[in-house]
Enzyme design. Structure first.
Site, PDB file in Angstrom:
ATOM      1  N   GLY A   1       0.822  -1.197   0.000  1.00 22.73           N
ATOM      2  CA  GLY A   1       0.000   0.000   0.000  1.00 22.73           C
ATOM      3  C   GLY A   1       0.847   1.234   0.000  1.00 22.73           C
TER       4      GLY A   1
ATOM      5  N   GLY B   1       0.935   5.143   1.529  1.00 25.05           N
ATOM      6  CA  GLY B   1       0.339   6.095   2.462  1.00 25.05           C
ATOM      7  C   GLY B   1       0.703   7.498   2.061  1.00 25.05           C
TER       8      GLY B   1
ATOM      9  N   SER C   1       2.836   9.335   3.263  1.00 22.88           N
ATOM     10  CA  SER C   1       4.243   9.685   3.372  1.00 22.88           C
ATOM     11  C   SER C   1       5.179   8.648   2.795  1.00 22.88           C
ATOM     12  CB  SER C   1       4.585   9.926   4.849  1.00 22.88           C
ATOM     13  OG  SER C   1       4.199   8.814   5.607  1.00 22.88           O
ATOM     14  N   GLY C   2       4.643   7.546   2.338  1.00 20.84           N
ATOM     15  CA  GLY C   2       5.558   6.590   1.758  1.00 20.84           C
ATOM     16  C   GLY C   2       4.893   5.311   1.290  1.00 20.84           C
ATOM     17  N   VAL C   3       5.726   4.415   0.784  1.00 25.14           N
ATOM     18  CA  VAL C   3       5.250   3.115   0.319  1.00 25.14           C
ATOM     19  C   VAL C   3       5.446   2.106   1.440  1.00 25.14           C
ATOM     20  CG1 VAL C   3       5.451   1.406  -1.518  1.00 25.14           C
ATOM     21  CG2 VAL C   3       6.184   3.749  -1.902  1.00 25.14           C
ATOM     22  N   VAL C   4       4.490   1.248   1.604  1.00 23.71           N
ATOM     23  CA  VAL C   4       4.612   0.226   2.633  1.00 23.71           C
ATOM     24  C   VAL C   4       4.865  -1.129   1.975  1.00 23.71           C
ATOM     25  CG1 VAL C   4       3.483  -0.917   4.555  1.00 23.71           C
ATOM     26  CG2 VAL C   4       3.065   1.501   4.134  1.00 23.71           C
TER      27      VAL C   4
ATOM     28  N   LYS D   1       8.113   0.911   5.895  1.00 32.22           N
ATOM     29  CA  LYS D   1       7.645   2.074   5.153  1.00 32.22           C
ATOM     30  C   LYS D   1       8.832   2.832   4.595  1.00 32.22           C
ATOM     31  CE  LYS D   1       4.015   4.908   6.030  1.00 32.22           C
ATOM     32  NZ  LYS D   1       3.233   5.871   6.799  1.00 32.22           N
TER      33      LYS D   1
ATOM     34  N   ASP E   1      -3.457  -5.273  15.163  1.00 36.05           N
ATOM     35  CA  ASP E   1      -4.497  -4.271  15.023  1.00 36.05           C
ATOM     36  C   ASP E   1      -3.931  -3.114  14.239  1.00 36.05           C
ATOM     37  OD1 ASP E   1      -6.815  -2.917  15.223  1.00 36.05           O
ATOM     38  OD2 ASP E   1      -6.416  -2.168  17.228  1.00 36.05           O
TER      39      ASP E   1
END
Lengths: 202, 899
Positions: free
Chosen positions: B658, B660, B662-665, B679, B723
Site C-alpha cells: 500500500g 500512504g 508519506s511513503g510506500v509500505v 515504510k 491491530d
C-alpha cells in the site's frame, strides 16, 4: 457494511426513542431555560414557542432527520447577553453549539460537559469568565473548541488538554496550560525526594 | 385589641423566641417577603391568640413545628416560598380548627398529606404545590366542605384521585398536575358543581373521561394532557358551555371527535393531538367562534379539512400533522386571515395549493410537507410577507419556483425538497436576506447555480443536491460567511473546478460535491478547518489531495471514482506521476495490507532509494563500522531478531502492500518467519533537475515529517500487534511539533521500567501502557523482577518513571526537550554514582550505544534504552538520511534486570 449495519441500528433505536421522546419536550425545556437567561434584543429567539411538541421547528435550532433530537444550536452573532443556562447540558444529541460573537457573561456551566455528542463548541468572542470546566474532559467527540476572546482565566484542566481536539483556540484569554512540573502530580512526593528537580524545565 | 408585628427590616433573623413566648395577644404575624433566615420558632405556639402567620417568601429553613397545632385561633398559615423548609406536615395542624388557608408551596416539604387535614372544616385554600409531597391524597379531604382551591401540583403524589373529593361543592380549582396519580378520574367529580378549572395533566391516569363533566356548567378549563386516559371524548362535554380550554392531548383517546363540541362557543384552545382519534374533523368546529388554537395532530383522522374551519376569525394555530387527512386544501383557507401557524404535514392531501393562501398576511409558519400536493406554487404566496418558515417538501409540486418568493424577506427556512420543481433556481432568491436554510434537493432544477445566492448573508445550509444543475460552482458562494452547516451540491451535472474562494467557508461542517463532473484539484478545500464530512467521489478531480488533517481522516470512499486523484502527496511533480498508475489497485492493496499486517510486529522507517542501495552493499561488507562511514545510521531501540539486510531484500515492487501519504509500505518476511511492515518515505521535494541530490535532501525532509508523525500518533497503532491501521493512522494525528518523538522515548522508557509491551495482555482493560501507568500511581507498575532491587534503586526507577510520564504528556508543548530529559536523567545519575552496579538506565557504554551490535543479529544491549533516542535526535540534526526506528513488539525480553 459494518457502517450500514450500525447506522441502521442507530436508525432503529432512534425510531424506538421517537415515541418516548414525543411524550416529553425536555430538549425544548432546556432551550427555553437558555432563552430565559439571555436578553435577545434582535428577537432572534422569537420563534421559540415552549408550547410546541418539539423545538425542531424553532429557528436556529436544527434537529436530526427524524425531527426528534436537537443536533445544532446556531446562535452566533445574535447580540445575546446574559449567562449560559446549565440546562444546555440536557441536549444529549447536540453536535454543534455555536454561541460565538455575543455578549454572554458568567461562567461556562460544567453541565456542558454532559453533551456527549458534541463535535463543535464555539463560545469565542463573548464575555465569559472563569475557567473551562474539567467536565469538558467527557466530551469525547469534540473536535473544535474555541473559547478565544473571552475573560476566561486560570489553568486549563488537564482533562481538556487530553481531548483529541482538532482545533483548540484559547487566545486572548487568560487561560494557560499547566506547568510541566504538574505532571508529577500523579506520583507521591516521596518518589521525588532527595533530588534537585525543583528548578527550571522549559 | 389586635396587635400586629410588621417589621420594615429587610433582614431579620427569627431569633426572637423568648420574645414570642410572651406575646400572648399577638394576632397577626406578617413577616412575608423578606430575607428572613433561621427556623420557625416553636415558641410561636405560645402566642395563642395568633390568627395569621404569614412567613411566605423568605429563606426560612427547618421543619414546621407540630406545636403550631395548639393555635386554635389560627386562620391562615402561609409559609410557602421558603425553599429550605423541610420535613413533614405535622398531623397536629388538623387541630387548628379555624384554619382557612394552609400554604406551603414551593418548599421542600415531604411525606404524605396527613388525614387530619380532613378535620379542617373551614379550610378554603390548600396550597402545597412544587414540594416533595408523596403518598396518596387522603380521602378525608372530602370533609373540607369549604374548600375552594386545592393546589397539589408538581409533587410526587401517588394512588388515585379519591372520589370523596366529589363532596366538595364549593371547589372551584382543582390542580393535581405533574404527580404520579393512577386510576380513573372519579365520576363523582361531576358533583363539584362549582368547579371552574381542572388540571390533571402529566399523571398516569387511566379510565375514561367522566360523562358527568357535562354537568359542570361553570367549567372553564379541563386539562388532562399526558395521561393514559382512553375511551372517547364524551359528547356531553358540550354541555359545559363555559369551557374555554380543552386539552386532552397525549392520551389513548379513540373514537370520533363529537360534532357537539361545536356548541362550545367559548372554546379558545382545543388540543387533542397524540391520541387515536378517527373519523373526520367535524365541520361544526367552525362554530366555535372564539377558537384560537386547534391541534389534532398525530391521530388517525380521515376525510378532508372542513372548509368551515377557515371561517374562524380568531384561529391562529391549525395543526393537523400526521393524520390520514385527504382531499383538497379548501379555497376558503384565504378567509382565515388570523392564521399564524398552519401545519398540515404528513397527510394525504391532494390538489394544488390554493391561490387564496396569499390572503394570509399574518402567516408565519407554513408546513405542507409530505402530502400529495401537485401543480405549481401560486405566485400569490409572495403576499404572505410574515412567512418565516416554508416547508413544501415531499409533494408532487411542479413548475418553477415563483419569483414572488423573493419578496418574503423574513423567510428563514425554505424547504422545497423532494418535489418535481423544474426550471432554473430563481436568482431572486438572493433577496431572502434572512434565509438560513435553503433546501431544494431532489427536484428537476436545471441551469446554473445562481451566483446571487451569495447575497443570502445568513445562509447556514444550502442543499441543492440531486437536481440537474449544470455549469460551475459560482465563486461567490465563498462569500457566504455564515455557511456553517452544510453545502450539498451532490448528484448534479456540475462541471469546472472548485473555485478558490470556497476556501473562505472556514466554518463549514459538511461538504458534498460527489456525483458531478467536476475537475481540477482539491486545493481550495485544504483550508476548510471545520469540515467534519467531505465527499468528492464520482467526479473527475485530479491532482493531489491537500496534505492536511482532514484529508487524512477521510475514508477512501469519499474520494472514489476520481480518475487521477492521487493519495496524499505533498507536492505535485514526479511523485504524483509515479502514483497515478497504481490508483486503481491502491485501495484494494490497502485492504490487503490490513489483512496481511495482522501478524505484523514492527514498523520500520527506511529512507532514500539511493541510500538504500548503497546501504545494502555496505552492510554486507562491513558490519563493524556501521554509523560513521555510512550515509545513514541504524538505530534499533530494542532487540531485533533480523538484520537490516533482510529488510532491504524485501523492498521490491512485488512486496508493496500500500501507499500512504508519506511513503510506500512493503511487506517484508524475515528469515525467522516474522512478517514486518516497512515504510519507505516519499521524497518530498523533487524537481526535474539532479535527481540524486534532490532526493537526498527530500529524504531528510520526509524523514523528519515521519518522525513527527510517529510521535503525534501516540504509537498506539504502531505498537499494537494484530491491530494495524495504516490507512487511518493519521486519524489520530494531532498537532505536529518537534516534541513528538519525545513521546516515543517516553514509551520506550515505560516499557523498560514496567517490563510490559505498550499493549500488553497483562495490563487490565486493554489499556495502553501509558494510560495504565498514569492510572496506577505506585510501585506496582514496575517490573516485578525489579522490585527486589535495593530501595535506593527503586526510588531512582520511580524518578525515571516520572520523567517518562513527562515525555508522554498528551500535549506536545508540555513535553520536555531531549536536552531537559538528559539533564533530569543526569540528576538521577548524580545521586547514584556511588551505586556502582546499577548503571542501566542512563549510561549504556559508549561502545554499544549506537549501533555496534549488528553482528549479534541486531541485538542491542538493553542497558542503553535512553541513549538511542537522543542519538536519533542527533541523527536528525546531522542530516543523516537513514534510520530505523523499530519498536519491536516481540522483544518484551527487554528488561532492566535481565542483563
Amino acid at each position: 457494511m459494518a457502517n450500514n449495519m450500525s447506522s441502521s441500528l442507530v436508525f432503529l433505536s432512534l425510531l424506538f426513542l421517537l415515541f418516548q421522546r414525543l411524550l416529553s419536550n425536555s430538549e425544548g425545556d432546556a432551550l427555553i431555560a437558555f432563552k430565559n437567561r439571555v436578553s435577545d434584543p434582535g428577537n432572534n429567539l422569537g420563534s421559540w414557542d415552549p408550547s410546541l411538541v418539539t423545538p425542531c421547528t424553532w429557528f436556529h435550532v436544527t434537529c436530526d432527520d427524524n425531527d426528534v433530537n436537537v443536533i445544532r444550536l446556531d446562535l452566533g452573532l445574535f447580540n445575546l447577553s446574559g449567562t449560559l443556562a446549565p440546562e444546555l447540558g440536557q441536549l444529549p444529541y447536540l453536535q454543534y453549539l455555536e454561541l460565538f460573537g455575543n455578549s454572554l457573561s458568567g461562567n461556562i456551566p460544567q453541565e456542558l460537559g454532559n453533551l456527549n455528542s458534541l463535535i463543535s463548541m464555539d463560545l469565542y468572542d463573548n464575555q465569559l469568565e472563569g475557567n473551562i470546566p474539567a467536565s469538558f474532559g467527557n466530551l469525547k467527540s469534540l473536535k473544535f473548541l474555541r473559547v478565544n476572546d473571552n475573560k476566561l482565566a486560570g489553568i486549563i484542566p488537564r482533562e481538556v488538554l487530553d481531548l483529541n481536539l482538532q482545533v483548540f483556540n484559547y487566545s486572548n484569554t487568560n487561560l494557560r496550560k499547566p506547568t510541566v512540573a504538574s505532571n508529577f502530580e500523579s506520583f507521591p512526593m516521596e518518589s521525588f525526594a532527595n533530588n534537585k528537580f525543583g528548578g527550571k524545565r522549559d | 385589641m389586635p396587635i400586629s408585628l410588621e417589621p420594615s427590616l429587610q433582614t431579620l433573623v427569627i431569633a426572637l423566641s423568648s420574645l414570642f413566648g410572651k406575646l400572648h395577644n399577638l394576632q397577626n404575624l406578617s413577616l412575608n417577603s423578606n430575607q428572613l433566615t433561621g427556623r420557625i420558632p416553636v415558641e410561636l405556639s405560645n402566642c395563642i391568640g395568633l390568627k395569621n402567620i404569614l412567613l411566605f417568601d423568605n429563606q426560612i429553613s427547618g421543619p414546621i413545628p407540630p406545636e403550631l397545632g395548639k393555635l386554635s385561633q389560627l386562620e391562615s398559615l402561609r409559609a410557602g416560598g421558603n425553599k429550605d423548609i423541610v420535613g413533614k406536615i405535622p398531623e397536629e395542624l388538623g387541630e387548628c380548627r379555624n384554619l382557612t388557608v394552609l400554604g406551603l408551596a414551593d418548599t421542600r416539604i415531604s411525606g404524605s398529606l396527613p388525614a387530619s387535614l380532613g378535620r379542617l372544616s373551614k379550610l378554603q385554600t390548600l396550597s402545597i404545590y412544587t414540594t416533595m409531597l408523596s403518598g396518596e391524597i387522603p380521602p378525608e379531604l372530602g370533609n373540607c366542605s369549604e374548600l375552594v382551591d386545592l393546589f397539589l401540583y408538581e409533587n410526587c403524589l401517588s394512588g388515585s384521585i379519591p372520589s370523596e373529593l366529589g363532596r366538595l361543592k364549593k371547589l372551584e380549582q382543582l390542580f393535581l398536575w405533574q404527580n404520579s396519580l393512577v386510576g380513573a378520574i372519579p365520576e363523582d367529580i361531576g358533583n363539584c358543581t362549582s368547579l371552574r378549572k381542572i388540571d390533571f395533566s402529566l399523571n398516569s391516569l387511566s379510565g375514561t373521561i367522566p360523562l358527568s363533566l357535562g354537568g359542570l356548567w361553570k367549567l372553564e378549563e379541563f386539562m388532562i394532557s399526558d395521561n393514559n386516559v382512553s375511551g372517547s371524548i364524551p359528547s356531553s362535554l358540550s354541555n359545559a358551555k363555559n369551557l374555554q380550554q380543552l386539552q386532552v392531548d397525549t392520551n389513548q383517546l379513540s373514537g370520533l371527535i363529537p360534532p357537539e363540541l361545536g356548541k362550545l362557543s367559548n372554546l379558545v384552545v382545543f388540543f387533542a393531538w397524540q391520541n387515536q382519534l378517527e373519523g373526520s374533523i367535524p365541520s361544526t368546529l367552525g362554530n366555535c367562534s372564539n377558537l384560537q388554537a386547534l391541534d389534532l395532530s398525530r391521530n388517525a383522522l380521515t376525510g378532508s379539512i372542513p372548509a368551515g374551519i377557515f371561517q374562524l376569525q380568531n384561529l391562529t394555530k391549525l395543526l393537523l400533522i400526521s393524520n390520514d387527512i385527504s382531499g383538497f386544501i379548501p379555497n376558503e383557507i384565504g378567509s382565515c386571515r388570523s392564521l399564524i401557524r398552519l401545519r398540515l404535514g404528513n397527510n394525504r392531501i391532494t390538489g394544488s395549493i390554493p391561490k387564496t393562501i396569499g390572503n394570509l398576511k399574518s402567516l408565519n409558519f407554513l408546513d405542507l410537507s409530505a402530502n400529495r400536493l401537485s401543480g405549481p406554487v401560486p405566485d400569490e404566496i409572495g403576499s404572505c410577507t410574515e412567512l418565516q418558515m416554508i416547508d413544501f417538501s415531499g409533494n408532487n409540486l411542479e413548475g418553477p419556483l415563483p419569483n414572488s418568493l423573493s419578496s418574503l424577506s423574513a423567510v428563514q427556512v425554505l424547504d422545497a425538497s423532494s418535489n418535481k420543481f423544474s426550471g432554473p433556481i430563481p436568482a431572486s432568491l438572493g433577496r431572502l436576506v434572512s434565509l438560513s436554510k435553503l433546501i431544494l434537493s431532489n427536484n428537476f432544477f436545471s441551469g446554473p447555480i445562481p451566483a446571487s445566492l451569495s447575497l443570502c448573508s445568513n445562509l447556514q445550509l444550502l442543499d441543492l443536491s440531486s437536481n440537474k444543475l449544470s455549469g460551475s460552482i459560482p465563486a461567490e458562494l465563498g462569500n457566504i460567511e455564515t455557511l456553517e452547516i452544510a453545502l450539498n451540491l451532490c448528484c448534479n451535472s456540475l462541471s469546472g473546478t472548485i473555485p478558490a474562494q470556497i476556501s473562505s467557508l472556514n466554518k463549514l461542517s459538511m461538504l458534498d460535491l460527489s456525483h458531478n463532473q467536476m475537475e481540477g484539484d482539491l486545493q481550495p478545500l485544504s483550508e476548510l478547518d471545520n469540515l467534519v464530512s467531505l465527499n468528492v467521489s464520482y467526479n473527475k478531480f485530479s491532482g493531489c489531495l491537500p496534505d492536511n488533517k482532514l484529508f487524512r481522516q477521510l475514508t477512501s470512499k469519499d474520494f472514489t471514482a476520481n480518475q487521477g486523484l492521487s493519495c496524499f502527496v505533498k507536492d505535485s511533480g514526479k511523485a504524483r506521476v509515479a502514483l497515478n498508475g497504481n490508483d486503481a489497485r491502491k485501495s484494494q492493496r490497502l485492504k490487503l495490507a490490513i489483512g496481511l499486517l495482522t501478524a505484523l510486529t514492527v514498523i520500520m522507517i527506511i529512507m532514500g532509494i539511493t541510500a538504500v542501495i548503497k546501504a545494502r552493499r555496505t552492510i554486507r561488507d562491513d558490519d563493524s563500522e556501521l554509523g560513521d562511514s555510512w550515509p545513514w545510521q541504524f538505530i534499533p531501540f530494542q532487540k531485533l531478531n533480523f538484520s537490516v539486510e533482510q529488510v532491504m531484500r524485501c523492498l521490491i515492487d512485488r512486496n508493496i502492500v500500500g501507499k500512504g501519504c508519506s511513503g510506500v509500505v512493503y511487506r517484508a518476511e524475515m528469515d525467522n518467519g516474522e512478517v514486518i511492515a516497512v515504510k519507505k518515505l516519499w521524497p518530498s521535494t523533487i524537481d526535474d533537475g539532479e535527481t540524486f541530490k534532490e532526493e537526498k535532501s527530500g529524504v531528510r525532509d520526509s524523514f523528519s515529517a515521519e518522525v513527527k508523525a510517529l510521535g503525534s500518533i501516540r504509537h498506539k497503532n504502531i505498537l499494537v500487534k494484530g491491530d494495524f491501521e495504516f490507512v487511518s493512522e493519521y486519524g489520530y494525528m494531532m498537532k505536529i511539533t518537534e516534541k513528538s518523538d519525545v513521546y516515543s522515548y517516553g514509551v520506550v522508557l515505560l516499557e523498560v521500567l514496567t517490563g510490559k509491551q505498550p499493549i500488553d495482555p497483562t495490563i487490565p482493560d486493554g489499556l495502553h501502557v501509558v494510560d495504565w501507568v498514569r492510572q496506577k500511581k505506585g510501585l506496582e507498575v514496575l517490573d516485578p523482577s525489579l522490585l527486589s532491587r535495593p530501595e535506593s534503586e527503586i526510588e531512582e526507577m520511580m524518578q525515571a518513571l516520572g520523567i517518562a510520564l513527562l515525555c508522554v504528556n498528551s500535549s506536545p508543548d508540555e513535553r520536555p526537550t531531549m536536552r531537559d530529559i538528559a539533564a533530569m536523567l543526569k540528576e538521577i545519575k548524580h545521586e547514584r554514582e556511588e551505586y556502582a552496579k546499577f548503571d542501566v538506565l542512563l549510561k549504556g557504554s559508549p561502545a554499544n550505544g549506537a549501533c555496534g551490535n549488528k553482528s549479534s543479529g541486531g541485538v542491542l544491549p538493553t542497558s542503553s534504552s535512553s541513549v538511542p533516542v537522543m542519538q536519533t535526535l542527533k541523527t536528525k540534526t546531522n542530516n543523516s538520511s537513514f534510520s530505523v526506528s523499530s519498536l519491536l513488539h516481540s522483544s518484551s525480553s527487554v528488561k532492566l534486570g535481565s542483563k
